[in-house]
Design an enzyme around this catalytic site. Sequence first.
Site, mmCIF file in Angstrom:
data_model
loop_
_atom_site.group_PDB
_atom_site.id
_atom_site.type_symbol
_atom_site.label_atom_id
_atom_site.label_comp_id
_atom_site.label_asym_id
_atom_site.label_seq_id
_atom_site.Cartn_x
_atom_site.Cartn_y
_atom_site.Cartn_z
ATOM 1 N N HIS A 304 -38.096 16.248 45.636
ATOM 2 C CA HIS A 304 -38.087 14.798 45.438
ATOM 3 C C HIS A 304 -37.181 14.163 46.480
ATOM 4 O O HIS A 304 -36.165 14.741 46.851
ATOM 5 C CB HIS A 304 -37.560 14.458 44.035
ATOM 6 C CG HIS A 304 -37.903 13.068 43.618
ATOM 7 N ND1 HIS A 304 -37.118 11.996 43.942
ATOM 8 C CD2 HIS A 304 -38.975 12.577 42.944
ATOM 9 C CE1 HIS A 304 -37.690 10.900 43.470
ATOM 10 N NE2 HIS A 304 -38.812 11.219 42.867
ATOM 11 N N ASP A 361 -44.107 15.687 37.853
ATOM 12 C CA ASP A 361 -45.515 16.068 37.952
ATOM 13 C C ASP A 361 -45.757 17.541 37.672
ATOM 14 O O ASP A 361 -46.892 17.956 37.459
ATOM 15 C CB ASP A 361 -46.057 15.713 39.345
ATOM 16 C CG ASP A 361 -46.129 14.217 39.526
ATOM 17 O OD1 ASP A 361 -46.508 13.547 38.556
ATOM 18 O OD2 ASP A 361 -45.792 13.729 40.613
#
Length: 427
Positions: A304, A361
């Site tokens: 991320h 996710d």
Amino acid sequence: MENFVTLTYNGSEIKLPVVIGTEGEKAIDISNLREKSGFITLDTGYANTGSCMSAITYMDGEKGILRYRGIPVEQLAEQATFKETAYLLINGTLPNREQLTNFSVMLNDNSLVHEDLKTFYQNFPRASHPMGILSSMVNALKSFYPTLGTREEEITLTMTRLLAKVRTMAAMSYKISRGHKVVYPRPDLTYCENFLNMMFHTPVKPYELNRAAVNALRVFWILHADHEQNCSTSAVRVVGSARVNLYAAISSGIAALWGPLHGGANQAVIEMLTAIQEDGGNCKKAIARARDKNDPFRLMGFGHRVYKTYDPRAIIMKKMCDELLASLKINDPLLDIATELKEFALKDQYFIDHNLYPNIDFYSGIVLRAIGIPTKMFTVMFAIGRLPGWIAQWKESMDDPKWKICRPRQIYTGEKEYNFVPIHARE
Ligand code: ACO
């Protein structure tokens, strides 16, 4: 602490103001840099650039913190409804009973879509991706709902329409893609219940609401509701800064979210886990590929831009995923592969050195699969959840008297000036 920094170059000094946020985040205000020095800043991918001041969402990527309007996302996932969360993000405070009732009535009243929209759906090629369709359809809404009286009316109603109709449109696209009769929203169902009913009810098999699935959807949407200045939100702000209508700005956010490095990762994770499964479940091979600089493969659902530790949303999603699968008595082999993959990755030196942890996710696809959502619709589910955040961020930028059209600069690296050569002389 000094309230400015000094930039020294070739013997001259420039003082630049320091800006500090409520949680102590520090920034150097460079808005006069070019005027004072002739320099611009260069920050490809904007990893060190604050594009705005915002009071909506706070995240600390080092500590794994996420709060909407000051409230930890863990508390909202535990106690709030999605509607309350949407209201909180857009209006800044949690609604009281009366405000929530009014909001619910408005959402219900606006939940139908124009019947002519069905024709649009029917004319997209069968293989179209639902995100491409949704982005186009949201843009098309402007033609169905022209401008209203005052700006206030316009904004409130447009925001409500989007929250109410995009959910209906998403379920409608699924039904039409299957060649089934469209199911309309019902006033007696909650926001999440309504969506599941519109997706799965058929005249021959009435949908029986499942508490665990409704709760999973609630948590899923709350966790996706905002994430400060990510790619799609920045798209909404940038496009909105040209003073385009809200439908068009949101449509651009949906287009950005589609990308596999962003919201499209939830679909990409399931595709990756399925490919690993079909390849005999060899997780070590996948890790080796992700490490290999000559292989473009990345471990989807890992890494991320901001979180350099666990994504706090992934922790909630994993817990909820375990509870959901247990409650629905589902044994998903992809979850076993995901768990093994995560164990290997977290011990692998490459992943440790690069601070790569599971993001939201990584588990969200397994949750959506368990609810019965088809893989192609995963990113649409993300988009419905992110709507309140996009709307809140757009509204904040529109209300900011200092907000200007977004127009970055560049450092030109092309040819120096040279003269046009007529075609007969070009060899
Ligand atoms: N697998 C393998 N290596 C990775 C991964 C990954 N998933 N993510 C980052 N890296 C490596 C890169 O190869 C790079 O290595 P290097 O410095 O040795 O060249 C380094 O980590 C930094 O990567 P960047 O791409 O520069 O990091 P950035 O902050 O730009 O990207 C992103 C963040 C796009 C999320 C990235 O981690 C990624 O592609 N992850 C997979 C896709 C994904 O899960 N996206 C969902 C994000 S969450 C969301 O949008 C809801």
